[in-house]
Design an enzyme around this catalytic site. Structure first.
Site, mmCIF file in Angstrom:
data_model
loop_
_atom_site.group_PDB
_atom_site.id
_atom_site.type_symbol
_atom_site.label_atom_id
_atom_site.label_comp_id
_atom_site.label_asym_id
_atom_site.label_seq_id
_atom_site.Cartn_x
_atom_site.Cartn_y
_atom_site.Cartn_z
ATOM 1 N N VAL A 1 0.988 -1.285 -0.079
ATOM 2 C CA VAL A 1 0.079 0.069 0.113
ATOM 3 C C VAL A 1 0.869 1.199 -0.088
ATOM 4 O O VAL A 1 1.775 1.379 0.856
ATOM 5 C CB VAL A 1 -0.972 0.034 1.312
ATOM 6 N N ASP B 1 -12.270 -11.482 5.582
ATOM 7 C CA ASP B 1 -11.088 -11.279 6.242
ATOM 8 C C ASP B 1 -11.229 -10.245 7.413
ATOM 9 O O ASP B 1 -10.634 -9.205 7.488
ATOM 10 C CB ASP B 1 -9.692 -10.756 5.503
#
Length: 500
Positions: free
Chosen positions: A24, A137
Site C-alpha cells: 500500500v 477477512d
C-alpha cells in the site's frame, strides 16, 4: 508506470505497508489535488500467462463489485488501474489507527465503545452482503478508527462475490487464523454468517485485549475447530459467544445483532439471545488416515486443482523444522565469536537489538564495519513466529520482487559511520544455494565501483531472514564482502536449525 506515476496521474510518494497481497502506497492524485492510498496487488510468480491474465481480470471484476458499495463504514474505492500486468486499487486515504493498533497501544475497550464499533462494522457488512459480497477477512487489523470518529471496514482484497471464484483462490490467503469461521476452515464457501463469526472474534479482542483463541497460527486454527466458544465477561460476552456459535444457523441474524450492539453502546444491557447449545458445540476434527485435516495450507485455506487442499504443519524430525512458533532473541542467532571473526576483531561489539514494522533485528557495528540481521514478517502478521510457510513464501517472493525493481538505492548506517544517506548501485539479484529452503543475494556498489555491502535473504520453514555485511574499508575485496555476508547468513541458519 514510469517515474513513480501511475496512469499518468497518481504519484507514488512512499510505502505505507506491505503484506502477502501486495503493498500500500501513499500517493497524490495530481488531477484532483488530493492524497490517496494506492494498493499494489501482486500475483504469485510462475503463473502461466493465461492464468495471470484471468487473475487480473478477476481482480478488476471484484474491485468493480467493491466500488458499488456506498457506505461511510466501507473504505471508498476511487479507481482501478492495470499496469505492469497487475491491478492497482486507488482508495480514499484514512487517517487514524486500526482497531488492532488501538487495543495494542491503549488496552481493552469499554463495552459501550466496542459495541459501537461492532454495530458500525456490522451495518457496513450488511450493505456488502445485500449485494452478494462477502468480506472474508474481518479482523482487528482491517477495522479502522479514523481521527474524525468514523469506523471503517477496509481491505476487501479477498472479498468474494457470490457465485464467482476469486483472485485469492489462485493460491493466496483466505482469512487470518483465529478470525476464520469454522465452516470456512472445513472447506465450505461460507456466507454472511461467516463474516459475523469473524466480527465476533474481532470484538472479543476489542473487549478483552486478547484473541479468543491463543497460540500459534496452527494452534488457533485447531482451537477454532475443537474448543468451545469462549465467553467474555460483561454485557457483551454472551452476545459475542452467540455471534461465534460453531454452526452458522445458531448465530443471530445480522439485524438482531446490530440492535443488540446498539443497545449496549447506549449503555443498556444486551438482550438475551436464544442459543442452541448443541449447535454451538465444536464437532470432532475430521481425519483422513492419520493426518489431521485442519491446518490449512500454511494456516490459510487454499484451493488447488479445483479442490480444497490442506497441509498439516508438524515436526517431521528432519533437518528442516516445519515451523518456528516460539519467539527467540534474534541477537543469539550469531555468536560473539562468529561476529568477531566476521568483523576481524578480538573485541566483538555488544549486540544492539532493535525492532520495527518489518520485525525484530540485531546489529553488531564497529567503526567502519557492521553485521546486521533481521527476522521479518508481513504487515498482516503480529510477529515472525506467527508467520506460516505459505505467508513466508509469499513474503520471500515479494522481497525478491521488491529489490529487483530498484537499481539505485539510498543507503545509511549511522552506527558504522554512514550518517547521511548515500547513493549505491545494486548488483543483479542472484540465487544462493545451500542456505535455507530458498535464498537470494545482491550487493551494493559505491561511486568507485567497489562493493561495500552484501545482502542475503533466505527462507527457512515459516521464517524469512535478511542478513547484511557492510564495510567502509578499502582493504576487503568484493569477494571478501560477499563471503562475509554469506558466512553471517550460514551462522544464523545453523542457529535456527538447532533451535528448531
Amino acid at each position: 508506470m514510469s517515474s513513480g506515476r501511475l496512469a499518468g496521474r497518481y504519484s507514488l510518494l512512499r510505502p505505507l505497508g506491505a503484506g502477502g497481497m501486495g503493498k500500500v502506497w501513499l500517493a497524490r492524485d495530481e488531477m484532483l489535488d488530493r492524497d490517496v492510498a494506492v494498493k499494489e496487488l501482486t500475483l504469485p510468480e510462475g503463473m502461466a500467462p493465461k492464468d495471470r491474465a484471468d487473475s487480473v481480470t478477476r481482480a478488476v471484476r471484484e474491485a468493480q463489485a467493491t466500488a458499488r458499495l456506498r457506505h461511510p463504514g466501507i473504505v471508498a474505492l476511487h479507481d482501478v488501474v492495470v499496469e505492469q500486468d497487475r491491478p492497482w486499487l486507488v482508495m480514499e486515504l484514512l487517517r487514524g489507527r486500526t482497531l488492532a493498533e488501538t487495543v495494542r497501544e491503549s488496552g481493552p475497550m469499554p463495552a459501550v465503545h466496542a459495541a459501537r464499533v461492532g454495530a458500525d462494522v456490522l451495518e457496513a457488512l450488511s450493505v456488502a452482503h445485500a449485494q452478494g459480497l462477502q468480506h472474508r477477512d474481518v479482523k482487528p487489523g482491517n477495522v479502522f478508527l479514523t481521527e474524525s470518529g468514523r469506523v471503517v471496514l477496509t481491505d476487501f482484497g479477498i472479498a468474494r462475490q457470490e457465485g464467482q471464484a476469486t483472485l485469492t483462490e489462485q493460491g493466496l490467503m483466505i482469512g487470518s487464523p483465529g478470525f476464520i469461521a469454522p465452516e470456512r476452515l472445513e472447506g465450505q464457501p461460507g456466507g454472511p454468517a461467516s463474516d459475523l463469526w469473524s466480527l465476533g472474534a474481532t470484538l472479543y479482542v476489542a473487549l478483552t485485549g486478547g484473541p479468543a483463541y491463543e497460540g500459534t497460527a496452527a494452534q488457533r486454527l485447531r482451537a477454532t475447530l475443537t474448543q468451545p466458544v469462549p465467553v467474555a465477561q460483561g454485557a457483551l460476552g454472551p452476545l459475542l459467544a452467540a455471534m461465534m456459535a460453531y454452526q452458522p444457523p445458531a448465530r443471530p441474524d445480522a439485524q438482531v445483532a446490530v440492535q443488540a450492539l446498539r443497545q449496549v453502546a447506549a449503555g443498556g444491557p444486551a438482550p438475551r439471545l436464544p442459543v442452541n447449545a448443541v449447535a454451538t458445540a465444536p464437532r470432532r476434527v475430521k481425519r483422513r488416515g492419520r493426518a489431521v485435516l485442519l491446518i490449512a495450507a500454511g494456516a490459510v485455506v487454499a484451493v488447488a486443482g479445483g479442490a480444497t487442499g490442506f497441509v498439516l504443519l508438524n515436526d517431521t524430525g528432519g533437518a528442516t523444522p516445519s515451523a518456528f512458533t516460539v519467539p527467540m532473541d534474534v541477537c543469539t542467532l550469531i555468536t560473539s565469536q562468529e561476529v568477531g571473526g566476521l568483523l576481524r576483531t578480538q573485541s566483538p561489539p555488544k549486540a544492539q537489538p532493535d525492532s520495527d514494522d518489518v520485525g525484530p533485528r540485531c546489529g553488531w557495528p564497529i567503526s567502519g564495519t557492521g553485521v546486521g540481521l533481521q527476522v521479518q514478517k508481513d504487515s498482516d502478521t503480529v510477529d515472525p513466529w506467527s508467520m506460516t510457510d505459505v505467508s513466508a513464501r509469499t513474503l520471500f517472493q515479494n522481497q525478491k520482487r521488491h529489490w529487483g525493481k530498484y537499481d539505485d538505492i539510498d543507503w545509511t548506517w549511522p552506527e558504522i559511520g554512514v550518517k547521511d544517506s548515500r547513493r549505491a548501485k545494486r548488483t543483479p539479484l542472484h540465487p544462493i544455494n545451500g542456505i535455507g529452503e530458498e535464498a537470494f543475494g545482491f550487493e551494493l556498489k559505491g561511486p568507485t565501483g567497489r562493493i561495500h555491502s552484501a545482502h542475503v535473504y533466505y527462507r527457512l520453514a515459516n521464517l524469512v531472514v535478511s542478513v547484511e555485511y557492510s564495510t567502509l574499508a578499502d582493504r576487503p575485496t568484493d569477494e571478501d564482502v560477499k563471503q562475509a555476508a554469506l558466512k553471517a547468513a550460514q551462522a544464523s541458519e545453523r542457529a535456527l536449525r538447532h533451535a528448531g
